[in-house]
Design a protein around this motif. Structure first.
Motif, PDB file in Angstrom:
ATOM      1  N   VAL A 115      54.472  72.308 -13.780  1.00  0.00           N
ATOM      2  CA  VAL A 115      53.535  71.187 -13.955  1.00  0.00           C
ATOM      3  C   VAL A 115      53.099  71.109 -15.420  1.00  0.00           C
ATOM      4  O   VAL A 115      53.080  70.029 -16.019  1.00  0.00           O
ATOM      5  CB  VAL A 115      52.322  71.326 -13.014  1.00  0.00           C
ATOM      6  CG1 VAL A 115      51.226  70.346 -13.379  1.00  0.00           C
ATOM      7  CG2 VAL A 115      52.755  71.146 -11.564  1.00  0.00           C
ATOM      8  N   ALA A 116      52.774  72.256 -16.015  1.00  0.00           N
ATOM      9  CA  ALA A 116      52.379  72.282 -17.429  1.00  0.00           C
ATOM     10  C   ALA A 116      53.538  71.839 -18.312  1.00  0.00           C
ATOM     11  O   ALA A 116      53.346  71.053 -19.264  1.00  0.00           O
ATOM     12  CB  ALA A 116      51.912  73.680 -17.821  1.00  0.00           C
ATOM     13  N   GLU A 117      54.741  72.311 -18.023  1.00  0.00           N
ATOM     14  CA  GLU A 117      55.908  71.934 -18.818  1.00  0.00           C
ATOM     15  C   GLU A 117      56.253  70.456 -18.644  1.00  0.00           C
ATOM     16  O   GLU A 117      56.678  69.801 -19.609  1.00  0.00           O
ATOM     17  CB  GLU A 117      57.096  72.824 -18.460  1.00  0.00           C
ATOM     18  CG  GLU A 117      56.887  74.242 -18.958  1.00  0.00           C
ATOM     19  CD  GLU A 117      57.720  75.286 -18.253  1.00  0.00           C
ATOM     20  OE1 GLU A 117      57.799  76.408 -18.773  1.00  0.00           O
ATOM     21  OE2 GLU A 117      58.289  75.004 -17.174  1.00  0.00           O
ATOM     22  N   GLY A 154      54.009  68.143 -18.164  1.00  0.00           N
ATOM     23  CA  GLY A 154      53.014  67.478 -19.006  1.00  0.00           C
ATOM     24  C   GLY A 154      53.428  67.498 -20.465  1.00  0.00           C
ATOM     25  O   GLY A 154      53.326  66.476 -21.172  1.00  0.00           O
ATOM     26  N   CYS A 202      56.290  65.036 -20.924  1.00  0.00           N
ATOM     27  CA  CYS A 202      55.802  63.643 -20.940  1.00  0.00           C
ATOM     28  C   CYS A 202      55.153  63.312 -22.279  1.00  0.00           C
ATOM     29  O   CYS A 202      55.381  62.217 -22.837  1.00  0.00           O
ATOM     30  CB  CYS A 202      54.819  63.410 -19.800  1.00  0.00           C
ATOM     31  SG  CYS A 202      55.598  63.345 -18.184  1.00  0.00           S
ATOM     32  N   ALA A 203      54.355  64.221 -22.813  1.00  0.00           N
ATOM     33  CA  ALA A 203      53.726  63.984 -24.117  1.00  0.00           C
ATOM     34  C   ALA A 203      54.795  63.840 -25.203  1.00  0.00           C
ATOM     35  O   ALA A 203      54.702  62.959 -26.066  1.00  0.00           O
ATOM     36  CB  ALA A 203      52.766  65.128 -24.457  1.00  0.00           C
TER      37      ALA A 203
END
Length: 153
Positions: A109-111, A113, A116-117
């Motif tokens: 989930v963090a990766e 994000g 996406c950034a």
């Protein structure tokens, strides 16, 4: 403005990419059918840490280039997004069931994000307003517009 020759080279490169995409389909089927379900891996820690080194380097390069308003930040952002997705994929697909899989999903989930950034940055026009964009670097030498040599004077 692109010349006809440059457009033709771009078109051939795109056609080649399409052919490679189609050719990879039977290769993927072969891999799924023939590779073992598990394997012992050497240098496991180095492989995983290496992905994180790539991701951190990509983040740092994108930040530095972006803050300098260098258009190459879009390239490093694209590469960093790809590494983040790759890292998430391998985190999930290699995790053992239970707590390790939950941890891998949380990391994914963090990766995601981060990816996406990075995609947002890669597709954005940059941080500076249009009227503050730096002038493009013009090549030295004979230019079609000038018909003369530019000696940088």
């Amino acid at each position: 403005m692109k010349t006809n020759r440059a457009v033709m080279r771009s078109d051939w490169a795109l056609v080649l990419l399409g052919v490679v995409a189609v050719a990879l389909v039977p290769w993927m089927v072969l891999l799924v059918r023939t590779l073992p379900a598990s394997a012992e891996v050497r240098n496991w820690q180095v492989a995983w840490a290496g992905l994180d080194v790539l991701m951190a380097t990509g983040c740092a390069a994108t930040a530095v280039l972006g803050l300098r308003r260098d258009p190459r930040a879009r390239l490093t952002a694209s590469a960093t997004a790809a590494v983040a997705v790759l890292d998430a994929w391998f985190d999930i697909t290699t995790a053992q069931p239970g707590a390790p899989l939950v941890q891998a999903l949380a990391c994914a989930v963090a990766e995601a994000g981060l990816a996406c950034a990075c995609v947002f940055l890669a597709l954005s026009k940059g941080r500076a307003p249009r009227d503050e964009q730096p002038e493009p670097v013009r090549p030295r030498g004979r230019t079609p517009e000038s018909g003369a040599f530019d000696r940088g004077e």
